[in-house]
Design an enzyme around this catalytic site. Structure first.
Site, PDB file in Angstrom:
ATOM      1  N   ASP A 235       1.371  -1.982  -6.262  1.00 20.42           N
ATOM      2  CA  ASP A 235       2.611  -1.327  -6.658  1.00 20.42           C
ATOM      3  C   ASP A 235       3.639  -1.628  -5.560  1.00 20.42           C
ATOM      4  O   ASP A 235       3.282  -1.992  -4.446  1.00 20.42           O
ATOM      5  CB  ASP A 235       2.356   0.177  -6.774  1.00 20.42           C
TER       6      ASP A 235
ATOM      7  N   ASP B  76       0.263   4.178  -5.011  1.00 25.73           N
ATOM      8  CA  ASP B  76       0.458   5.423  -4.261  1.00 25.73           C
ATOM      9  C   ASP B  76      -0.422   6.550  -4.774  1.00 25.73           C
ATOM     10  O   ASP B  76      -0.443   7.630  -4.208  1.00 25.73           O
ATOM     11  CB  ASP B  76       1.931   5.841  -4.256  1.00 25.73           C
TER      12      ASP B  76
ATOM     13  N   ASP C 231       0.113   6.112 -10.442  1.00 25.91           N
ATOM     14  CA  ASP C 231      -0.649   4.907 -10.737  1.00 25.91           C
ATOM     15  C   ASP C 231      -2.110   5.205 -11.062  1.00 25.91           C
ATOM     16  O   ASP C 231      -2.945   4.297 -11.051  1.00 25.91           O
ATOM     17  CB  ASP C 231      -0.582   3.940  -9.552  1.00 25.91           C
TER      18      ASP C 231
END
Length: 629
Positions: A332, A522, A526
């Site tokens: 991410d 994080d 996610d």
């Protein structure tokens, strides 16, 4: 050394002294002693060191656990004691005692190694606070952390560990979070800041309002993760467990056949049976699978403990193995590779200087809690002007009166609504425009800053053999591409919703590849992707429930370089496991074959002892290298 280990060492030493005494006595008067008298001479030494093995073998048989290393040792040594009573059989009383002494020595060494591994985990376990000082009815009382309720007030003095998660309501201090995150630098905290259980308070007394019960606190979740990690076995461990289950009965049956079949087919059973029985007994000593059964779990346990001390929580040996085989890392962007907070990167004023443009925008935004307002306020160092008539318009921006002037701060649509005409501006981030009395007077560019160590983290991933890096983000393509280019990321996919990230991971999983795919996020928004990847790593998960629940590996701080460190530690653990498997099986195969064919002559028993105890000690020493990580 524990009391039990000291007793075992005492037994070994006593047996060694008794063996020396028996050996000397036999040398002096052995020719005048009958076979049963020689047995009685060596029996005290044998029982001193071997009684516990014989007892364990008997107890296990009574409980239906027949085939284990205790049975192998019992059969081999009792058989050696009986060998001298057979026609043409050579007495091996001293050899039987030797085998037991070396077996018990190897077992003691194993217990010391496992104890050291547990102590290395125990050092992490010291983050568990024993008591909490809670304010009740106007006075401080010491109670167990589990007895403290949410919203109660804790008092934490300098040098004490914080017992529960909460927020500071009074005091200023610095916290040592090394036990949680592996980061040695202290973290400054003041009123309003969140603090986590397990951190050590620095120089100032704090009053903390509890936000979570002890069972849900950070320290409790960390301890549960580390303590439960052993339950999730790696494929290598599962292989060793299955191997030992079938291997031991196979060895016992093979030794039985080795003792009986050759003499039966030789035509001289009575003359050859003692020779083949001796070989079968040596075969049993060699075949004991202790080296694998102990060293493989010890290696994984040491790897998990070493990683935990660096703020990397691995949920089990299965994930050590998976992470070691990672060749693709998917990340991410926000919060993983970037700071996750906007900051001012460029000002373009018209008719005024940069400082005046920033001051106008910050003054108008000073009462807002929007991330843009926070970035503007952080960029201004001069005192702000008074503001009035503040109106925040969702999706547009904010208008206010500053020093009698009408100030508008926002996007293009906001500028159009106040009659200002902004200049075209090509950006790689967020751009806000500023208008004064309906006239455009400049724009301010903001972006999410790349973490200082992100570039080094990408370089280290390539250095450890990761062949492909991918970035998935919901941010705009232009912003995402700029970050990916800056970090030399191989592939970038932008403007993705959470469901789109899962689809992207599934597409990557469909592409033929040798290793595993690891996703780093994080851990909050996610969670679906962390679950879908071969290995999910949650970064910056201190206090984040979703991260610890969804991920297989949890990095307790925001340091992206720990991704490569985690892979390196896991690869070292797996390399040691493979080394021990190859070493043990190779030595045992050679020794078993040589023993069965009688190739070692008088060295049969010494070689058998080395193939069992010696290899175990070597494997355990090799495994203990993981404890120093």
């Amino acid at each position: 050394m524990t009391r039990k280990q000291k007793k075992q060492l005492t037994r070994i030493a006593a047996a060694a002294l008794l063996l020396i005494g028996a050996f000397v006595t036999e040398a002096l008067i052995g020719g005048r002693l009958a076979m049963w008298q020689l047995l009685l001479l060596y029996l005290p030494a044998y029982l001193t060191v071997g009684f516990t093995v014989l007892r364990r073998a008997a107890v296990n048989i009574l409980h239906g656990e027949v085939f284990d290393e205790n049975l192998l040792m019992a059969l081999a040594t009792v058989g050696a004691l009986a060998l001298g009573f057979l026609p043409t059989g050579e007495p091996e009383f001293a050899e039987a005692v030797f085998v037991m002494i070396f077996y018990q020595t190897g077992e003691l060494f194993e217990h010391i190694a496992v104890g050291k591994s547990r102590r290395s985990i125990g050092a992490l376990m010291q983050i568990r606070p024993d008591t909490a000082r809670v304010l009740r009815e106007g006075e401080l009382r010491e109670v167990a952390p589990s007895e403290v309720s949410v919203d109660e007030i804790l008092s934490v003095y300098p040098g004490e560990r914080i017992p529960l998660d909460g927020s500071v309501v009074e005091g200023i201090s610095e916290l040592n979070t090394a036990a949680l995150t592996g980061e040695s630098l202290p973290v400054a905290v003041s009123v309003g800041d969140s603090v986590y259980s397990g951190a050590t308070n620095g120089g100032g007394a704090l009053l903390i309002k509890v936000s979570r019960s002890y069972s849900e606190s950070t320290v409790a979740r960390i301890l549960a993760l580390v303590e439960g990690a052993a339950a999730k076995k790696a494929k290598a461990e599962q292989f060793i467990t299955r191997f030992a289950r079938y291997y031991t009965p196979f060895v016992v049956i093979s030794a039985f056949l080795l003792a009986l079949l050759p003499p039966l087919f030789s035509g001289a059973f009575a003359a050859t049976f003692p020779v083949w029985l001796a070989r079968a007994l040596t075969f049993l000593v060699i075949s004991c699978p202790c080296a694998l059964v102990i060293s493989v779990p010890l290696t994984f346990f040491g790897g998990i403990g070493g990683a935990a001390r660096r703020g990397i929580l691995i949920k089990g040996a299965a994930y050590v193995e998976k992470l070691a085989k990672t060749d693709t890392v998917v990340m991410d962007k926000t919060g993983t590779l970037t700071e996750g907070e906007l900051c001012v990167t460029r000002c373009t004023p018209r008719g005024m200087d940069e400082g005046e443009l920033l001051a106008l925008a910050a003054a108008a935004e000073q009462k807002s809690s929007h991330p843009i307002a926070k970035a503007l306020l952080a960029a201004v160092t001069t005192p702000l002007s008074a503001v009035s008539d503040v109106k925040e318009q969702a999706g547009l921006g904010i208008t206010a009166t500053v020093n009698g002037c009408a100030i508008a701060v926002g996007n293009d649509a906001m500028m159009q609504s106040v009659g200002a005409a902004p200049e075209a501006f090509l950006d790689d981030g967020t751009v806000i425009h500023v208008a004064k009395n309906g006239k455009w007077c400049g724009c301010i560019q903001m972006s999410d800053r790349i973490k200082p160590t992100a570039r080094a983290a990408m370089a280290e991933l390539r250095a450890v053999g990761v062949t492909k890096t991918v970035m998935l983000t919901g941010d705009r393509a232009r912003v995402a591409d700029a970050v990916a280019k800056s970090l030399a990321i191989d592939e970038c996919r932008s403007e993705l919703m959470p469901a789109d990230k899962v689809t992207a991971i599934e597409a990557l999983l469909q592409v033929p590849h040798k290793g595993n795919i690891c996703f780093v996020g994080d851990g909050i928004n996610d969670a679906p992707v962390l679950t879908r990847a071969d290995v999910g790593i949650a970064m910056g998960a201190l206090g984040a429930d979703a991260a610890i629940e969804a991920a297989d590996v949890v990095l307790m701080d925001d340091e992206p370089r720990k991704i490569a460190l985690a892979i390196t530690l896991c690869r070292k653990a797996l390399r040691i496991v493979h080394q021990n498997i190859v070493l043990t099986l190779t030595v045992k195969a050679i020794a078993l074959l040589g023993s069965a064919l009688g190739l070692f002559g008088a060295l049969q028993m010494p070689i058998a002892i080395f193939a069992d105890v010696g290899v175990s000690v070597l494997a355990i020493l090799n495994a203990m290298r993981m404890l120093k990580q």
